[in-house]
Design a protein around this motif. Sequence first.
Motif, PDB file in Angstrom:
ATOM      1  N   ALA A 150      59.312 -26.323  24.586  1.00 33.11           N
ATOM      2  CA  ALA A 150      58.212 -25.390  24.338  1.00 33.11           C
ATOM      3  C   ALA A 150      57.497 -25.081  25.646  1.00 33.11           C
ATOM      4  CB  ALA A 150      57.229 -25.982  23.326  1.00 33.11           C
ATOM      5  N   GLY A 151      56.877 -23.907  25.688  1.00 34.23           N
ATOM      6  CA  GLY A 151      56.085 -23.544  26.854  1.00 34.23           C
ATOM      7  C   GLY A 151      56.861 -23.024  28.031  1.00 34.23           C
ATOM      8  N   ALA A 152      58.142 -22.718  27.845  1.00 35.12           N
ATOM      9  CA  ALA A 152      58.953 -22.192  28.955  1.00 35.12           C
ATOM     10  C   ALA A 152      59.831 -21.062  28.434  1.00 35.12           C
ATOM     11  CB  ALA A 152      59.791 -23.304  29.573  1.00 35.12           C
ATOM     12  N   GLU A 153      59.202 -20.102  27.788  1.00 33.36           N
ATOM     13  CA  GLU A 153      59.956 -19.037  27.139  1.00 33.36           C
ATOM     14  C   GLU A 153      60.725 -18.183  28.137  1.00 33.36           C
ATOM     15  OE1 GLU A 153      60.203 -19.157  23.925  1.00 33.36           O
ATOM     16  OE2 GLU A 153      58.825 -20.864  24.006  1.00 33.36           O
ATOM     17  N   GLU A 154      60.105 -17.845  29.268  1.00 31.08           N
ATOM     18  CA  GLU A 154      60.788 -17.018  30.266  1.00 31.08           C
ATOM     19  C   GLU A 154      61.996 -17.740  30.839  1.00 31.08           C
ATOM     20  OE1 GLU A 154      57.608 -17.730  30.292  1.00 31.08           O
ATOM     21  OE2 GLU A 154      56.543 -15.841  29.961  1.00 31.08           O
ATOM     22  N   ALA A 155      61.844 -19.031  31.107  1.00 34.87           N
ATOM     23  CA  ALA A 155      62.964 -19.800  31.648  1.00 34.87           C
ATOM     24  C   ALA A 155      64.105 -19.875  30.636  1.00 34.87           C
ATOM     25  CB  ALA A 155      62.493 -21.205  32.032  1.00 34.87           C
ATOM     26  N   VAL A 183      72.603 -22.516  39.035  1.00 33.88           N
ATOM     27  CA  VAL A 183      71.255 -22.096  38.661  1.00 33.88           C
ATOM     28  C   VAL A 183      70.289 -23.147  39.163  1.00 33.88           C
ATOM     29  CG1 VAL A 183      69.686 -21.510  36.784  1.00 33.88           C
ATOM     30  CG2 VAL A 183      72.116 -20.910  36.605  1.00 33.88           C
ATOM     31  N   LEU A 184      69.298 -22.729  39.952  1.00 32.46           N
ATOM     32  CA  LEU A 184      68.312 -23.648  40.522  1.00 32.46           C
ATOM     33  C   LEU A 184      67.015 -23.552  39.722  1.00 32.46           C
ATOM     34  CD1 LEU A 184      67.704 -25.639  42.854  1.00 32.46           C
ATOM     35  CD2 LEU A 184      66.798 -23.689  44.137  1.00 32.46           C
ATOM     36  N   LEU A 185      66.604 -24.680  39.142  1.00 36.67           N
ATOM     37  CA  LEU A 185      65.357 -24.748  38.391  1.00 36.67           C
ATOM     38  C   LEU A 185      64.257 -25.234  39.324  1.00 36.67           C
ATOM     39  CD1 LEU A 185      66.732 -26.455  35.144  1.00 36.67           C
ATOM     40  CD2 LEU A 185      66.410 -24.023  35.577  1.00 36.67           C
ATOM     41  N   VAL A 186      63.239 -24.406  39.498  1.00 37.55           N
ATOM     42  CA  VAL A 186      62.169 -24.699  40.449  1.00 37.55           C
ATOM     43  C   VAL A 186      60.847 -24.810  39.705  1.00 37.55           C
ATOM     44  CG1 VAL A 186      60.924 -23.871  42.476  1.00 37.55           C
ATOM     45  CG2 VAL A 186      63.386 -23.468  42.278  1.00 37.55           C
ATOM     46  N   GLY A 187      60.087 -25.828  40.030  1.00 42.18           N
ATOM     47  CA  GLY A 187      58.781 -25.977  39.392  1.00 42.18           C
ATOM     48  C   GLY A 187      58.183 -27.333  39.695  1.00 42.18           C
ATOM     49  N   LEU A 196      65.221 -28.679  30.043  1.00 44.26           N
ATOM     50  CA  LEU A 196      65.877 -27.377  29.935  1.00 44.26           C
ATOM     51  C   LEU A 196      67.379 -27.489  30.197  1.00 44.26           C
ATOM     52  CD1 LEU A 196      63.453 -24.798  31.583  1.00 44.26           C
ATOM     53  CD2 LEU A 196      64.533 -24.581  29.340  1.00 44.26           C
ATOM     54  N   ALA A 197      67.746 -28.276  31.200  1.00 42.29           N
ATOM     55  CA  ALA A 197      69.168 -28.456  31.511  1.00 42.29           C
ATOM     56  C   ALA A 197      69.896 -29.102  30.335  1.00 42.29           C
ATOM     57  CB  ALA A 197      69.324 -29.302  32.773  1.00 42.29           C
ATOM     58  N   GLY A 307      76.849 -16.989  45.451  1.00 43.31           N
ATOM     59  CA  GLY A 307      78.120 -17.674  45.314  1.00 43.31           C
ATOM     60  C   GLY A 307      77.953 -19.152  45.085  1.00 43.31           C
ATOM     61  N   ARG A 308      76.758 -19.673  45.400  1.00 42.65           N
ATOM     62  CA  ARG A 308      76.465 -21.076  45.106  1.00 42.65           C
ATOM     63  C   ARG A 308      75.345 -21.106  44.063  1.00 42.65           C
ATOM     64  NH1 ARG A 308      77.505 -22.022  51.112  1.00 42.65           N
ATOM     65  NH2 ARG A 308      79.652 -22.776  51.129  1.00 42.65           N
ATOM     66  N   PHE A 309      74.112 -21.165  44.508  1.00 44.33           N
ATOM     67  CA  PHE A 309      73.023 -21.060  43.542  1.00 44.33           C
ATOM     68  C   PHE A 309      72.588 -19.589  43.482  1.00 44.33           C
ATOM     69  CE2 PHE A 309      72.662 -25.649  44.289  1.00 44.33           C
ATOM     70  CZ  PHE A 309      72.654 -26.080  42.976  1.00 44.33           C
ATOM     71  N   ASP A 310      73.223 -18.872  42.562  1.00 45.13           N
ATOM     72  CA  ASP A 310      72.978 -17.428  42.457  1.00 45.13           C
ATOM     73  C   ASP A 310      71.614 -17.112  41.863  1.00 45.13           C
ATOM     74  OD1 ASP A 310      76.021 -18.071  41.683  1.00 45.13           O
ATOM     75  OD2 ASP A 310      75.953 -16.279  42.926  1.00 45.13           O
ATOM     76  N   ARG A 311      71.137 -17.976  40.971  1.00 47.81           N
ATOM     77  CA  ARG A 311      69.890 -17.702  40.270  1.00 47.81           C
ATOM     78  C   ARG A 311      68.867 -18.793  40.536  1.00 47.81           C
ATOM     79  NH1 ARG A 311      71.210 -15.457  34.168  1.00 47.81           N
ATOM     80  NH2 ARG A 311      72.384 -13.590  34.802  1.00 47.81           N
ATOM     81  N   GLU A 312      67.636 -18.361  40.605  1.00 41.67           N
ATOM     82  CA  GLU A 312      66.518 -19.308  40.734  1.00 41.67           C
ATOM     83  C   GLU A 312      65.568 -19.060  39.570  1.00 41.67           C
ATOM     84  OE1 GLU A 312      62.763 -19.787  43.690  1.00 41.67           O
ATOM     85  OE2 GLU A 312      64.733 -20.014  44.657  1.00 41.67           O
ATOM     86  N   VAL A 313      65.422 -20.065  38.724  1.00 39.59           N
ATOM     87  CA  VAL A 313      64.581 -19.966  37.535  1.00 39.59           C
ATOM     88  C   VAL A 313      63.324 -20.806  37.764  1.00 39.59           C
ATOM     89  CG1 VAL A 313      64.408 -20.405  35.053  1.00 39.59           C
ATOM     90  CG2 VAL A 313      66.575 -19.617  36.050  1.00 39.59           C
ATOM     91  N   THR A 314      62.179 -20.142  37.699  1.00 43.71           N
ATOM     92  CA  THR A 314      60.915 -20.837  37.907  1.00 43.71           C
ATOM     93  C   THR A 314      60.405 -21.411  36.584  1.00 43.71           C
ATOM     94  OG1 THR A 314      60.345 -19.354  39.737  1.00 43.71           O
ATOM     95  CG2 THR A 314      58.547 -20.608  38.730  1.00 43.71           C
TER      96      THR A 314
END
Length: 599
Positions: A150-155, A183-187, A196-197, A307-314
């Motif tokens: 909960a509380g991470a709808e955008e992620a 995918v890199l999870l940042v926070g 989330l993972a 090609g490695r961490f293509d996405r960064e999810v805050t």
Amino acid sequence: MTSTSKKKLLIIVAALGIVAGSCYGIYAWKDAHSDQGKQISYTAFMEKVNAGGIAKVKIAGDQINAVGKSGEKFQLFLPAGAELADTLVAKKIDFSSNPAASEPKWFEISIILLVALFLVMVLKRYGGVGRSKARIIDCSESLTRFNDVAGAEEAKAELLDTVEFLKDPAKFSALGGKMPTGVLLVGPPGTGKTLLARAVAGEADVPFFSISGSEFVEMYVGVGASRVRDLFAQAKKAAPCIVFIDEIDAVGRKRDAAVGGGASDERDQTLNQLLVEMDGFAVNSGIVVLAATNRPEILDAALLRSGRFDREVTVGAPDIRGREAILKVHSKNVPLSPEVDLMVIARGTPGMSGADLANVVNEAAILAARSNKDFVEMLDFDNAKDKVLMGAEKKSMVLSDKSKLSTAYHEAGHVLVAKLVPGCDPVHKVSIIPRGRAMGVTLQIPEEDIYCYTKEMLLAHLKVLMGGRAAEEIIFHTTTTGAGNDLARATDTARKMVSEWGMSRAFGPVAFGHQENTDGGGKKGFSDSTALEMDNEIRSIVTTCYADVRTLLEENLDALERLTQELVVKETLDAAEIDTILGLTTADDAANASCCAAA
């Protein structure tokens, strides 16, 4: 040769060593005892020789082993000075003579056995040193779903594509699409990155490999790279799957050629191997690497490239609706009183992470159980929130009257400045009961979530921090160590205003960054003369705020005295009690200094 093959070879060598040592010991023992017979005296032996009763004699040093004509064996020792050879020759008895027989080499045998045992122990401890330490959770154990987060709808929305790809890779490759390999999870800590993972793995119903970045690196050079290879070799066999690397900054820091040493070399080799493995994925191979960090600025650029961490999810701190949803998740198995309003609790906990909110619910349940209640009440949540925000009360710590009065003036100074200076966060509660490492606490809670601070808000914050020390100096004409943390926080805020946020007249809209570069070089991003000017500007901001606070408190000494005396008596005051003492009726009046001065 793989690490597994090496391990098997070493085990075989150790086993052969043990067998060889054992065989040698048995042979030596048999050799030493094979010719033993009946012990007789030298005189009796010579009588048998003269009587022709001896058929064969073997002499080894001073030990004699003889065999009678009847087959009976004898053993004796040759006396010093005795001559036997001539007598045996004269009697035509078959005899042989050898040097003294060596005793069984038990010392050497023991050494061999101990070395073999040591090799077995080393293999047991380090035989798998190059193997990955990842914890593997299969599909049947992946019980976490997006509904549990909960509380991470955008992620969650950003990770839905990853889930769909893991469920049906062919769906994307059929249209020529290529899903991100990383995918890199940042926070900040406690916001639910690991959860989330796990939810992604649960939703996709695929195996989940979980490992911390620090588990790759060991004191032995090359071990980290070997573990990376082993991890991805296992992942390729289990594809489609998720590889989750928590705290990846432990192994993915920026490389710096100027920094030497074994630890740095090992970390760089591990990072290089990770880069190679991630770049070597086939298109839509079915392996997705998720990584989490709260320090993305120190990661190596090669790790973050496409090609490695293509996405960064805050994954940031939840907003008010997110906090309410998190409270609902963590309180679903907690019996709540009908009066409990989770939205009210969510409104009073801005800035808290999911882990903090889970702690609030847990502490509230513990407090209710301690009071033998059947339900958790709103009071329990209020007390739990105060405990999490301010620390546990130290009721056993008894303060002297002088220390109690000094603490009361200090906290009253914070409260009064917060009430008099426009732009300050509302005061929720003030207490002079020692909590945690603090002798007293003033708790301010913003009315709404704040994502961007103005210069005026920061200056107001600085003034509130200065209020405690200024009150002590006005009343007692001295200062104490109680303001140490306030000064450290004020100085840090002023430094960021000057060096990072461009809020200084002396430097204007220029950002100098941190004092040290994050690339490991240890060099400043500015000259020594600029550093001196920055120090002077920081000092100017802090001292100006302090002077303003002193003037403000001196003009409102009556209000300071009233707050202090009430604190001494009650020890804890809430927002309503503070407003009553100061003669305020609305929140808008709190910003009006003249009202306070006239009260």
